[in-house]
Write a protein that holds these residues in place. Structure first.
Motif, mmCIF file in Angstrom:
data_model
loop_
_atom_site.group_PDB
_atom_site.id
_atom_site.type_symbol
_atom_site.label_atom_id
_atom_site.label_comp_id
_atom_site.label_asym_id
_atom_site.label_seq_id
_atom_site.Cartn_x
_atom_site.Cartn_y
_atom_site.Cartn_z
ATOM 1 N N ASP A 1 14.337 -8.379 7.180
ATOM 2 C CA ASP A 1 13.555 -7.958 8.141
ATOM 3 C C ASP A 1 13.753 -6.382 8.442
ATOM 4 O O ASP A 1 12.726 -5.495 8.575
ATOM 5 N N LYS B 1 15.294 -4.087 6.836
ATOM 6 C CA LYS B 1 14.826 -3.215 5.585
ATOM 7 C C LYS B 1 13.454 -3.098 5.582
ATOM 8 O O LYS B 1 13.024 -1.952 5.228
ATOM 9 N N ALA B 2 12.689 -4.170 5.705
ATOM 10 C CA ALA B 2 11.031 -3.825 5.725
ATOM 11 C C ALA B 2 10.721 -2.905 6.910
ATOM 12 O O ALA B 2 9.793 -2.126 6.689
ATOM 13 N N GLU B 3 11.239 -3.249 8.154
ATOM 14 C CA GLU B 3 11.008 -2.428 9.139
ATOM 15 C C GLU B 3 11.407 -0.727 8.895
ATOM 16 O O GLU B 3 10.420 -0.034 9.052
ATOM 17 N N ALA C 1 11.487 0.640 5.823
ATOM 18 C CA ALA C 1 10.719 0.867 4.654
ATOM 19 C C ALA C 1 9.138 1.350 5.281
ATOM 20 O O ALA C 1 8.767 2.408 5.153
ATOM 21 N N GLU C 2 8.776 0.420 6.182
ATOM 22 C CA GLU C 2 7.517 0.729 6.906
ATOM 23 C C GLU C 2 7.575 2.242 7.553
ATOM 24 O O GLU C 2 6.776 2.854 7.576
ATOM 25 N N ASN C 3 8.671 2.245 8.327
ATOM 26 C CA ASN C 3 8.717 3.275 9.247
ATOM 27 C C ASN C 3 8.746 4.863 8.539
ATOM 28 O O ASN C 3 8.055 5.933 8.765
ATOM 29 N N ALA D 1 7.835 5.115 5.520
ATOM 30 C CA ALA D 1 6.422 5.399 4.868
ATOM 31 C C ALA D 1 5.606 6.060 5.886
ATOM 32 O O ALA D 1 5.036 7.123 5.278
ATOM 33 N N ARG D 2 5.496 5.865 7.023
ATOM 34 C CA ARG D 2 4.749 6.537 8.232
ATOM 35 C C ARG D 2 5.185 7.733 8.076
ATOM 36 O O ARG D 2 4.290 8.798 8.443
ATOM 37 N N GLU E 1 4.219 9.851 5.490
ATOM 38 C CA GLU E 1 2.789 10.174 5.423
ATOM 39 C C GLU E 1 2.419 11.519 6.550
ATOM 40 O O GLU E 1 1.753 12.433 5.961
#
Ligand SMILES: *Cc1c(COP(=O)(O)O)cnc(C)c1O
Length: 239
Positions: free
Chosen positions: A3, A5-7, A9-11, A13-14, A17
């Motif tokens: 969880d 790592k996914a969090e 990764a998402e942050n 990516a944001r 961007e």
């Protein structure tokens, strides 16, 4: 993926961007801006996940926390940046793991860093930290030297064995004429950077911009942004 790592990764990516959009808006190549993730208050396990996700630059502001974390992560392909107010009695430790000290703000620190780098056979990159709200000739409350001390400090670093002058760092001031005017503050930093580069052409780094104001820093021309909360989450009050 865990969880956490996914969090992360998402942050990441944001944030990526946001940096890419700001570069596009500024007509700059994405490669001109390096992301430094500020991992202060977060554990070595997060640093490891970040490295797995492709992060290559991390920053810390307290040696007490940073030294054990860097030791626990010494197998990872990371550059460590020190960004906090630095007391001379911590310099030997910091010189053991940091590639870049971004908070050089007084002659005594230059002398201590040089001695420590020499003793450990290392070369340390140094940024002069500028406090845009400091009085002439003084240091700011959160560290950093007044702009009129920049040239002297940079010359001292450049002449010091074991040290390299890489550029400038700042935190957008909360007080003074630049309070609430991040972009103007960062544009002032770019002027200071031009003047620095006349004497030290290789000192091209401008480290400016954090989670709240990275766009303004990229628009002004920063080469490095230091992002903590937008990647790792809100910190507990200290730090
Ligand atoms: C904590 C810190 C950052 C990161 O700040 P965020 O607002 O969490 O992105 C950047 N630079 C310095 C010097 C810091 O101490």
């Amino acid at each position: 993926m865990t969880d956490r790592k996914a969090e992360l990764a998402e942050n990441l990516a944001r944030v990526e961007e946001r940096i890419a959009s700001a570069c596009a808006a500024a007509g700059r190549e994405r490669e001109e801006v390096t992301l430094i993730v500020v991992t202060k208050t977060y554990p070595a396990s997060d640093v490891r996940l970040l490295a797995d996700l492709g992060v290559r630059h991390v920053a810390e502001n307290r040696d007490q926390d940073a030294a054990p974390k860097a030791a626990a992560c010494s197998d990872l392909p990371l550059s460590w940046h020190f960004v906090g107010q630095l007391q001379t009695n911590k310099v030997r430790s910091v010189a053991g793991y940091a590639q870049v000290v971004q908070s050089v703000d007084r002659p005594k620190l230059v002398t201590a860093l040089s001695a420590a780098a020499e003793a450990q056979g290392r070369e340390l990159g140094c940024l002069v930290q500028i406090a845009l709200d400091a009085e002439s000739g003084e240091r700011g409350a959160r560290g950093g030297a007044a702009p009129d001390l920049m040239a002297e400090l940079a010359d001292l670093v450049a002449a010091a064995p074991g040290l390299r002058i890489d550029g400038l760092m700042t935190v957008a001031p909360l007080a003074g004429p630049y309070a609430g005017r991040e972009q103007a503050a960062f544009e002032r930093m770019m002027e200071l950077s031009s003047s620095l580069r006349e004497a030290h052409p290789a000192a091209t780094m401008v480290s400016a911009g954090m989670s709240a104001d990275l766009e303004q820093a990229v628009l002004a021309g920063a080469t490095h942004v230091r992002v903590g909360t937008a990647v790792l989450g809100a910190r507990p009050r200290l730090g």
